[in-house]
Design an enzyme around this catalytic site. Structure first.
Site, PDB file in Angstrom:
ATOM      1  N   LYS A 206      -4.539  11.623 -13.894  1.00 18.15           N
ATOM      2  CA  LYS A 206      -4.527  11.557 -15.402  1.00 18.15           C
ATOM      3  C   LYS A 206      -5.708  10.751 -15.918  1.00 18.15           C
ATOM      4  O   LYS A 206      -6.420  10.045 -15.104  1.00 18.15           O
ATOM      5  CB  LYS A 206      -3.027  10.831 -15.584  1.00 18.15           C
ATOM      6  CG  LYS A 206      -1.880  11.759 -15.393  1.00 18.15           C
ATOM      7  CD  LYS A 206      -0.602  11.070 -15.783  1.00 18.15           C
ATOM      8  CE  LYS A 206       0.587  11.959 -15.491  1.00 18.15           C
ATOM      9  NZ  LYS A 206       2.089  11.550 -15.909  1.00 18.15           N
TER      10      LYS A 206
ATOM     11  N   ARG B 192       6.084  13.220  -3.675  1.00 17.04           N
ATOM     12  CA  ARG B 192       7.029  12.708  -4.763  1.00 17.04           C
ATOM     13  C   ARG B 192       7.344  11.061  -4.374  1.00 17.04           C
ATOM     14  O   ARG B 192       7.225  10.141  -5.111  1.00 17.04           O
ATOM     15  CB  ARG B 192       8.188  13.208  -4.927  1.00 17.04           C
ATOM     16  CG  ARG B 192       8.157  14.544  -5.729  1.00 17.04           C
ATOM     17  CD  ARG B 192       7.627  14.462  -7.241  1.00 17.04           C
ATOM     18  NE  ARG B 192       8.281  13.642  -7.835  1.00 17.04           N
ATOM     19  CZ  ARG B 192       8.093  13.594  -9.456  1.00 17.04           C
ATOM     20  NH1 ARG B 192       7.176  14.211 -10.060  1.00 17.04           N
ATOM     21  NH2 ARG B 192       8.806  12.872 -10.121  1.00 17.04           N
TER      22      ARG B 192
ATOM     23  N   THR C 183       8.047   7.076 -12.166  1.00 14.48           N
ATOM     24  CA  THR C 183       7.790   7.307 -12.978  1.00 14.48           C
ATOM     25  C   THR C 183       6.999   6.073 -13.995  1.00 14.48           C
ATOM     26  O   THR C 183       5.803   6.112 -14.371  1.00 14.48           O
ATOM     27  CB  THR C 183       8.557   7.825 -14.332  1.00 14.48           C
ATOM     28  OG1 THR C 183       9.237   9.176 -13.615  1.00 14.48           O
ATOM     29  CG2 THR C 183       7.813   8.414 -15.675  1.00 14.48           C
TER      30      THR C 183
ATOM     31  N   ARG D  22       1.616   5.309  -7.872  1.00 18.33           N
ATOM     32  CA  ARG D  22       1.423   4.703  -9.379  1.00 18.33           C
ATOM     33  C   ARG D  22       1.793   3.022  -9.150  1.00 18.33           C
ATOM     34  O   ARG D  22       1.325   2.573 -10.138  1.00 18.33           O
ATOM     35  CB  ARG D  22       2.888   5.269  -9.888  1.00 18.33           C
ATOM     36  CG  ARG D  22       2.500   6.757 -10.418  1.00 18.33           C
ATOM     37  CD  ARG D  22       3.970   7.603 -10.559  1.00 18.33           C
ATOM     38  NE  ARG D  22       3.821   8.577 -11.538  1.00 18.33           N
ATOM     39  CZ  ARG D  22       4.620   9.635 -11.904  1.00 18.33           C
ATOM     40  NH1 ARG D  22       6.022   9.267 -11.231  1.00 18.33           N
ATOM     41  NH2 ARG D  22       4.139  10.585 -12.306  1.00 18.33           N
TER      42      ARG D  22
ATOM     43  N   ASN E 214       0.247   6.708 -15.993  1.00 17.93           N
ATOM     44  CA  ASN E 214       1.102   6.389 -14.661  1.00 17.93           C
ATOM     45  C   ASN E 214       0.069   7.020 -13.695  1.00 17.93           C
ATOM     46  O   ASN E 214       0.547   7.498 -12.603  1.00 17.93           O
ATOM     47  CB  ASN E 214       2.468   6.602 -14.667  1.00 17.93           C
ATOM     48  CG  ASN E 214       2.866   7.993 -14.857  1.00 17.93           C
ATOM     49  OD1 ASN E 214       1.596   8.841 -15.374  1.00 17.93           O
ATOM     50  ND2 ASN E 214       4.206   8.431 -14.989  1.00 17.93           N
TER      51      ASN E 214
ATOM     52  N   HIS F 205       0.262  12.948 -11.713  1.00 18.74           N
ATOM     53  CA  HIS F 205       1.500  13.720 -11.835  1.00 18.74           C
ATOM     54  C   HIS F 205       1.543  14.631 -10.351  1.00 18.74           C
ATOM     55  O   HIS F 205       0.649  14.675  -9.807  1.00 18.74           O
ATOM     56  CB  HIS F 205       1.360  15.031 -12.858  1.00 18.74           C
ATOM     57  CG  HIS F 205       2.374  16.116 -12.744  1.00 18.74           C
ATOM     58  ND1 HIS F 205       3.493  16.349 -13.284  1.00 18.74           N
ATOM     59  CD2 HIS F 205       1.947  17.571 -11.863  1.00 18.74           C
ATOM     60  CE1 HIS F 205       3.896  17.473 -13.274  1.00 18.74           C
ATOM     61  NE2 HIS F 205       3.130  18.061 -12.254  1.00 18.74           N
TER      62      HIS F 205
HETATM   63  P1  ADP Z   1       7.369  12.372 -13.404  1.00 17.91           P
HETATM   64  O1  ADP Z   1       6.097  12.512 -13.837  1.00 17.91           O
HETATM   65  O2  ADP Z   1       7.724  11.173 -12.731  1.00 17.91           O
HETATM   66  O3  ADP Z   1       8.010  13.884 -12.895  1.00 17.91           O
HETATM   67  P2  ADP Z   1       8.863  13.293 -15.923  1.00 17.91           P
HETATM   68  O4  ADP Z   1       8.731  14.442 -15.401  1.00 17.91           O
HETATM   69  O5  ADP Z   1      10.126  12.624 -16.241  1.00 17.91           O
HETATM   70  O6  ADP Z   1       8.204  12.170 -14.822  1.00 17.91           O
HETATM   71  O7  ADP Z   1       8.016  12.852 -17.315  1.00 17.91           O
HETATM   72  C1  ADP Z   1       6.629  13.520 -17.305  1.00 17.91           C
HETATM   73  C2  ADP Z   1       5.434  12.533 -17.610  1.00 17.91           C
HETATM   74  O8  ADP Z   1       5.694  12.275 -19.014  1.00 17.91           O
HETATM   75  C3  ADP Z   1       5.623  11.105 -17.073  1.00 17.91           C
HETATM   76  O9  ADP Z   1       4.558  11.194 -15.803  1.00 17.91           O
HETATM   77  C4  ADP Z   1       4.847  10.139 -18.006  1.00 17.91           C
HETATM   78  O10 ADP Z   1       3.469  10.263 -17.941  1.00 17.91           O
HETATM   79  C5  ADP Z   1       5.437  10.650 -19.365  1.00 17.91           C
HETATM   80  N1  ADP Z   1       6.688  10.152 -19.727  1.00 17.91           N
HETATM   81  C6  ADP Z   1       7.917  10.307 -19.223  1.00 17.91           C
HETATM   82  N2  ADP Z   1       8.500   9.545 -19.765  1.00 17.91           N
HETATM   83  C7  ADP Z   1       8.064   8.879 -20.908  1.00 17.91           C
HETATM   84  C8  ADP Z   1       8.335   7.901 -21.831  1.00 17.91           C
HETATM   85  N3  ADP Z   1       9.488   7.532 -22.200  1.00 17.91           N
HETATM   86  N4  ADP Z   1       7.338   7.576 -22.826  1.00 17.91           N
HETATM   87  C9  ADP Z   1       6.146   7.989 -22.411  1.00 17.91           C
HETATM   88  N5  ADP Z   1       5.758   8.741 -21.502  1.00 17.91           N
HETATM   89  C10 ADP Z   1       6.684   9.379 -20.666  1.00 17.91           C
END
Ligand code: ADP
Length: 145
Positions: A10, A86, A92, A103, A113, A116
């Site tokens: 990212k 993962r 996250t 992360r 973070n 992805h």
């Molecule tokens: P992951 O990337 O761990 O699979 P998600 O699919 O739930 O997590 O979310 C996608 C991305 O959206 C996250 O990696 C993060 O960058 C962003 N995100 C998720 N929840 C939030 C939040 N509450 N506030 C801001 N950004 C968020």
């Protein structure tokens, strides 16, 4: 089973020069890089990539952010790749991520973070196709040293 998955570095991690650290962590954990490129996502492309989150309160912020600067797309190959990746990226929210995860080491906030990673084999196939054509990928399964 040998699988492919998609890592996206990212803007926060790319712009603060964490690309090398992230690739090193992938390679140290037996992931083979089989495709890599830098991309500037438009807002429309960011929305398409994250369409499953459309309607969520963070969707606009996330897609603004993901289209704000350069990202890197990395296709990796490994046995049990999707699940193992993962685990390696961690939770996250970097504050909740386990020690030694990407992360934890490279992430800043829940949005910023660092990376992805695809969450299923099916989504990995779609996400790899989003970034790469066949001639941009190579499989280590064909390499014999
Ligand atoms: P992951 O990337 O761990 O699979 P998600 O699919 O739930 O997590 O979310 C996608 C991305 O959206 C996250 O990696 C993060 O960058 C962003 N995100 C998720 N929840 C939030 C939040 N509450 N506030 C801001 N950004 C968020």
């Amino acid at each position: 089973m040998l699988e492919l998955s998609l890592v996206m570095v990212k803007p926060d991690a790319y712009s603060t020069k964490k690309l090398g650290t992230i690739i090193s962590m992938l390679e140290a954990n037996d992931f083979h890089v089989v495709g890599i490129k830098s991309v500037n996502l438009t807002k429309e492309l960011a929305k398409r990539f994250y369409f499953v989150h459309e309607g969520k309160e963070f969707f606009e912020r996330l897609t603004d952010y993901m289209s704000s600067a350069t990202v890197a797309a990395i296709c990796v190959e490994k046995d049990n790749c999707v699940t193992d990746l993962r685990k390696l990226i961690g939770a996250t929210d970097p504050a909740q991520a386990e020690e030694g995860t990407i992360r934890k080491v490279c992430g800043m906030t829940k949005q910023q973070n660092a990376v992805h990673a695809s969450d299923s084999v099916e989504n990995a196939k779609k996400e790899i196709r989003f970034f790469f054509s066949d001639i941009e990928l190579y499989s280590y399964r064909f390499i014999r040293y």
